[in-house]
Design a protein around this motif. Structure first.
Motif, mmCIF file in Angstrom:
data_model
loop_
_atom_site.group_PDB
_atom_site.id
_atom_site.type_symbol
_atom_site.label_atom_id
_atom_site.label_comp_id
_atom_site.label_asym_id
_atom_site.label_seq_id
_atom_site.Cartn_x
_atom_site.Cartn_y
_atom_site.Cartn_z
ATOM 1 N N GLU A 150 -9.211 27.846 -55.807
ATOM 2 C CA GLU A 150 -9.796 28.989 -55.115
ATOM 3 C C GLU A 150 -10.669 28.469 -53.983
ATOM 4 O O GLU A 150 -11.060 27.302 -53.958
ATOM 5 C CB GLU A 150 -10.626 29.828 -56.095
ATOM 6 N N CYS A 151 -11.002 29.341 -53.038
ATOM 7 C CA CYS A 151 -11.818 28.926 -51.899
ATOM 8 C C CYS A 151 -13.160 28.387 -52.379
ATOM 9 O O CYS A 151 -13.751 28.912 -53.330
ATOM 10 C CB CYS A 151 -12.023 30.094 -50.944
ATOM 11 N N ALA A 152 -13.605 27.321 -51.731
ATOM 12 C CA ALA A 152 -14.862 26.674 -52.095
ATOM 13 C C ALA A 152 -16.028 27.652 -51.932
ATOM 14 O O ALA A 152 -15.975 28.574 -51.108
ATOM 15 C CB ALA A 152 -15.080 25.440 -51.220
ATOM 16 N N GLU A 153 -17.068 27.418 -52.697
ATOM 17 C CA GLU A 153 -18.263 28.253 -52.604
ATOM 18 C C GLU A 153 -18.786 28.225 -51.175
ATOM 19 O O GLU A 153 -18.876 27.173 -50.548
ATOM 20 C CB GLU A 153 -19.342 27.741 -53.559
ATOM 21 N N GLY A 154 -19.092 29.400 -50.644
ATOM 22 C CA GLY A 154 -19.586 29.503 -49.282
ATOM 23 C C GLY A 154 -18.488 29.634 -48.237
ATOM 24 O O GLY A 154 -18.773 29.890 -47.085
ATOM 25 N N PHE A 155 -17.234 29.437 -48.632
ATOM 26 C CA PHE A 155 -16.102 29.598 -47.706
ATOM 27 C C PHE A 155 -15.571 31.014 -47.821
ATOM 28 O O PHE A 155 -15.461 31.552 -48.918
ATOM 29 C CB PHE A 155 -14.968 28.632 -48.078
ATOM 30 N N LYS A 156 -15.207 31.581 -46.672
ATOM 31 C CA LYS A 156 -14.544 32.886 -46.680
ATOM 32 C C LYS A 156 -13.185 32.718 -46.011
ATOM 33 O O LYS A 156 -12.959 31.756 -45.281
ATOM 34 C CB LYS A 156 -15.407 33.937 -45.996
ATOM 35 N N PRO A 157 -12.256 33.635 -46.251
ATOM 36 C CA PRO A 157 -10.930 33.505 -45.651
ATOM 37 C C PRO A 157 -10.999 33.302 -44.139
ATOM 38 O O PRO A 157 -11.725 34.002 -43.435
ATOM 39 C CB PRO A 157 -10.245 34.824 -46.012
ATOM 40 N N GLY A 158 -10.268 32.307 -43.664
ATOM 41 C CA GLY A 158 -10.251 31.947 -42.253
ATOM 42 C C GLY A 158 -11.144 30.770 -41.916
ATOM 43 O O GLY A 158 -11.044 30.191 -40.843
ATOM 44 N N ASP A 159 -12.045 30.384 -42.823
ATOM 45 C CA ASP A 159 -12.927 29.248 -42.568
ATOM 46 C C ASP A 159 -12.135 27.945 -42.565
ATOM 47 O O ASP A 159 -11.308 27.703 -43.456
ATOM 48 C CB ASP A 159 -14.038 29.150 -43.617
ATOM 49 N N MET A 160 -12.409 27.103 -41.556
ATOM 50 C CA MET A 160 -11.767 25.798 -41.426
ATOM 51 C C MET A 160 -12.850 24.745 -41.232
ATOM 52 O O MET A 160 -13.703 24.883 -40.374
ATOM 53 C CB MET A 160 -10.812 25.794 -40.230
ATOM 54 N N ASP A 161 -12.798 23.704 -42.040
ATOM 55 C CA ASP A 161 -13.749 22.596 -41.968
ATOM 56 C C ASP A 161 -12.976 21.361 -41.512
ATOM 57 O O ASP A 161 -12.096 20.881 -42.228
ATOM 58 C CB ASP A 161 -14.384 22.376 -43.331
ATOM 59 N N PHE A 162 -13.302 20.859 -40.324
ATOM 60 C CA PHE A 162 -12.639 19.687 -39.770
ATOM 61 C C PHE A 162 -13.357 18.395 -40.155
ATOM 62 O O PHE A 162 -13.022 17.330 -39.648
ATOM 63 C CB PHE A 162 -12.558 19.787 -38.244
ATOM 64 N N GLY A 163 -14.350 18.497 -41.022
ATOM 65 C CA GLY A 163 -15.080 17.311 -41.434
ATOM 66 C C GLY A 163 -16.108 16.862 -40.407
ATOM 67 O O GLY A 163 -16.557 15.742 -40.421
ATOM 68 N N LEU A 164 -16.483 17.738 -39.517
ATOM 69 C CA LEU A 164 -17.441 17.391 -38.470
ATOM 70 C C LEU A 164 -18.813 18.006 -38.736
ATOM 71 O O LEU A 164 -19.646 18.065 -37.841
ATOM 72 C CB LEU A 164 -16.917 17.871 -37.107
ATOM 73 N N GLY A 165 -19.012 18.493 -39.954
ATOM 74 C CA GLY A 165 -20.296 19.101 -40.278
ATOM 75 C C GLY A 165 -20.418 20.538 -39.827
ATOM 76 O O GLY A 165 -21.489 21.124 -39.885
ATOM 77 N N ARG A 166 -19.309 21.118 -39.368
ATOM 78 C CA ARG A 166 -19.354 22.503 -38.901
ATOM 79 C C ARG A 166 -18.087 23.210 -39.334
ATOM 80 O O ARG A 166 -16.980 22.708 -39.148
ATOM 81 C CB ARG A 166 -19.461 22.511 -37.381
ATOM 82 N N VAL A 167 -18.236 24.400 -39.874
ATOM 83 C CA VAL A 167 -17.111 25.221 -40.291
ATOM 84 C C VAL A 167 -16.876 26.264 -39.207
ATOM 85 O O VAL A 167 -17.815 26.894 -38.720
ATOM 86 C CB VAL A 167 -17.391 25.895 -41.649
ATOM 87 N N VAL A 168 -15.615 26.421 -38.803
ATOM 88 C CA VAL A 168 -15.231 27.393 -37.786
ATOM 89 C C VAL A 168 -14.297 28.395 -38.446
ATOM 90 O O VAL A 168 -13.406 28.002 -39.204
ATOM 91 C CB VAL A 168 -14.508 26.696 -36.609
#
Length: 179
Positions: A150-168
């Motif tokens: 399931e989606c990680a805690e704090g993630f909502k559908p459409g969230d993408m984490d590129f590993g740069l410390g920022r979720v878009v």
């Protein structure tokens, strides 16, 4: 350099698979982890984490389909054994690309996409073109995608984490279909 690499990884992720004319199965909702390796680059793999539901999986397809339909003169999808094969011929300005992607696995739990791209021409400024090798070049990219739950805690559908410390969020990304 890392933001450029993230953009390249996103392009490698969406360009071959989500272009117009391709009818890919929807991915199962949940948290997906994608390992993107540009096989011809001396860089470590990029890990992209993405939270998807049915709506955002469709949105990801739609967001890039229009731009691809304008840029690509040929889009073919076929099945070879258990593999899905995607081929396209596209042009961005003076640069032409010819790609072939082979997808194995399933879109419910895990799949692998291997893409070979041959590029001709360049959109680089003339001064840069004089310092780069002439002739066609090629690139191979491997994407290993797996649903990790399931989606990680704090993630909502459409969230993408590129590993740069920022979720878009996908909804906040510019629409490539707008000129």
């Amino acid at each position: 350099m890392r933001p450029v690499y993230a953009a390249a990884a996103l392009a490698a992720l969406v360009a071959p698979a989500l272009a117009a004319g391709f009818n890919l199965p929807p991915r199962a909702p949940g948290q997906w982890e994608m390992k993107v390796q540009v096989d011809t680059a001396a860089m470590p793999p990029q890990i992209i984490r993405m939270c998807l539901d049915a709506e955002t999986d469709k949105l990801l397809n739609a967001k890039f389909a229009g731009a691809a339909s304008r840029l690509c003169s040929r889009q073919e999808q076929k099945t070879e054994g258990d593999a899905l094969v995607l081929e396209s011929d596209c042009a961005i300005g003076e640069m032409k690309t010819f790609s072939r992607s082979v997808v194995t696995g399933d879109f419910n739990s895990a799949y692998v996409m291997r893409t070979d791209v041959r590029m001709e021409g360049s959109n680089a400024p003339e001064g840069v073109q004089r310092t780069t090798p002439a002739g066609p070049s090629s690139q191979q990219t491997t994407i290993e995608a797996k649903r990790v739950g399931e989606c990680a805690e704090g993630f909502k559908p459409g969230d993408m984490d590129f590993g740069l410390g920022r979720v878009v969020n996908l909804r906040d990304m510019p629409d490539p279909n707008i000129n």
